[in-house]
Design a protein around this motif. Structure first.
Motif, PDB file in Angstrom:
ATOM      1  N   ASN A  69       0.839  -1.186   0.062  1.00  0.00           N
ATOM      2  CA  ASN A  69      -0.015   0.192  -0.100  1.00  0.00           C
ATOM      3  C   ASN A  69       0.842   1.219   0.023  1.00  0.00           C
ATOM      4  N   THR A  70       2.012   1.303  -0.964  1.00  0.00           N
ATOM      5  CA  THR A  70       3.042   2.363  -1.113  1.00  0.00           C
ATOM      6  C   THR A  70       2.447   3.050  -2.264  1.00  0.00           C
ATOM      7  N   VAL A  91      -2.141  -6.121  -3.460  1.00  0.00           N
ATOM      8  CA  VAL A  91      -1.644  -4.847  -3.923  1.00  0.00           C
ATOM      9  C   VAL A  91      -2.499  -3.921  -4.238  1.00  0.00           C
ATOM     10  N   GLU A  92      -2.454  -2.723  -3.787  1.00  0.00           N
ATOM     11  CA  GLU A  92      -3.286  -1.711  -3.901  1.00  0.00           C
ATOM     12  C   GLU A  92      -3.322  -1.241  -5.453  1.00  0.00           C
ATOM     13  N   TYR A 119      -6.076  -4.943  -4.926  1.00  0.00           N
ATOM     14  CA  TYR A 119      -6.982  -4.306  -3.880  1.00  0.00           C
ATOM     15  C   TYR A 119      -7.949  -3.272  -4.703  1.00  0.00           C
ATOM     16  N   GLN A 120      -9.164  -3.822  -5.371  1.00  0.00           N
ATOM     17  CA  GLN A 120     -10.053  -3.101  -5.937  1.00  0.00           C
ATOM     18  C   GLN A 120     -11.242  -3.012  -5.105  1.00  0.00           C
ATOM     19  N   GLN A 322      -4.998 -11.445 -13.250  1.00  0.00           N
ATOM     20  CA  GLN A 322      -5.266 -11.329 -14.453  1.00  0.00           C
ATOM     21  C   GLN A 322      -6.369 -10.166 -14.549  1.00  0.00           C
ATOM     22  N   ASP A 323      -7.341 -10.030 -13.576  1.00  0.00           N
ATOM     23  CA  ASP A 323      -8.130  -8.744 -13.529  1.00  0.00           C
ATOM     24  C   ASP A 323      -7.090  -7.681 -13.568  1.00  0.00           C
ATOM     25  N   GLY A 324      -6.083  -7.566 -12.847  1.00  0.00           N
ATOM     26  CA  GLY A 324      -5.397  -6.447 -12.650  1.00  0.00           C
ATOM     27  C   GLY A 324      -4.328  -6.064 -13.886  1.00  0.00           C
TER      28      GLY A 324
END
Length: 346
Positions: A69-70, A91-92, A119-120, A322-324
């Motif tokens: 979350n950086t 991962v954000e 992280y959606q 895969q979404d990301g």
């Protein structure tokens, strides 16, 4: 219940507001601490956790899940380190700065046998859940046109330097853009092509702060918009179908509630005010029906529950790598489209 020991890579607003409250609410997680470079803020809120002085110290500890979350331009580097260390990773957004980086992280996680989740959280917003329910009900018929907006009125530059400097992760395309792109993909799937107009409108800004993206499908088009010059807000969600229309404002209260220090729960959390109800206008049996639609409850607990189940049961992550990757492919295509002034096929 197995406890997933979880560490944050920072404890600024995102760690304090979006992650720690839900990690401590969910019985399957144990918050071990956060990497803080100079401050020790997390132990003011959670006295029994650790402050890690380096990412190496954090990764060497008995930690199962790492929350990256950086700032966006560090996501790829830190996620790669966490995955290489055999840690499950959350991962954000934006997932990475390019599709190539996203693809590499997904392949590395698969090779290492760890989960990798993006992280959606906006998929668990009350407004989006309501839009999804109306769409899935079929009352609108086939959708021919849709619009998703994430608008604000804020012409002043952010005091957070990393948001306003010309780095690979800065700008509204990789800040608000991933939210609305992911929501469009969750509703409608992968488009055939992308056209984008990306602008810098705020005085003194060196990063993009106004985006307009068209997603082309064989039987519909979807417009996505985000910007900072919207004093009077338009509906954030517009669905136009062959049988009717649905309009919905962005009304989720979770972020604002969390910022007050309130702790989430599983009972009355995420309930929007009634005046944020959506407007549904459709035809049925030759009759025109116009009515408000109550908003479903939102709860970011859902993404953490999904992460827990993915780790412990081996089922797909709630938002997969895969979404990301697909979101980043859309972003890459949008940048190319703006540069070339043409639609880019995916």
């Amino acid at each position: 219940m197995k406890k997933i020991k979880t560490a944050l890579l920072s404890y600024g607003m995102s760690g304090k507001v979006f992650h720690a409250p839900f990690l401590t609410l969910h019985p399957g997680f144990e918050l071990t601490g956060a990497w803080e470079r100079s401050k020790d803020l997390i132990r003011q809120d959670y006295p029994n956790v650790k402050r890690y002085e380096s990412i190496e110290e954090l990764l060497a500890d008995d930690v199962d899940l790492v929350v990256v979350n950086t700032p966006v331009d560090t996501h790829y580097e830190y996620a790669k380190q966490a995955i290489a260390a055999g840690k499950h990773t959350l991962v954000e957004k934006a997932f990475t700065t390019t599709a190539a980086e996203a693809k590499e992280l997904g392949e590395l996680a698969k090779a290492k046998g760890v989960t990798l989740t993006v992280y959606q959280n906006r998929r668990w917003d009350s407004d989006f859940l309501t839009v999804k329910q109306v769409l899935e009900s079929g009352v609108l018929g086939d959708i021919v046109e849709a619009e998703i907006r994430f608008d604000r009125y804020n012409p002043i530059l952010s005091p957070k330097a990393w948001k306003e400097s010309a780095n690979a992760g800065a700008g509204v395309l990789k800040d608000l853009g991933p939210h609305i792109i992911d929501q469009a993909l969750a509703l409608f799937g992968k488009p055939d092509s992308v056209f984008a107009d990306i602008r810098t409108l705020r005085e003194g800004s060196v990063v993009d702060d106004n985006i307009d993206i068209l997603l082309y499908y064989p039987n519909k088009r979807v417009r996505l918009h985000a910007g900072f010059f919207n004093k009077e807000l338009l509906p954030s969600y517009v669905l136009q179908g062959r049988e009717g229309s649905f309009f919905k404002d962005r009304g989720d209260i979770q972020e604002d509630t969390l910022k007050t220090g309130a702790k989430p729960n599983l009972d009355n959390w995420g309930t929007e005010p009634e005046d944020k109800s959506g407007l549904l206008h459709y035809s049925q049996n030759g009759e025109s029906i116009r009515k408000t639609i109550p908003t479903l409850k939102g709860n970011y607990y859902g993404i953490f529950d999904g992460v827990y189940n993915a780790i412990t049961q081996g089922i797909p992550e709630p938002v997969t790598a895969q979404d990301g990757l697909l979101v980043m492919q859309i972003i890459d295509a949008a940048i190319e489209s703006d540069k070339e002034k043409k639609a880019i096929n995916l």
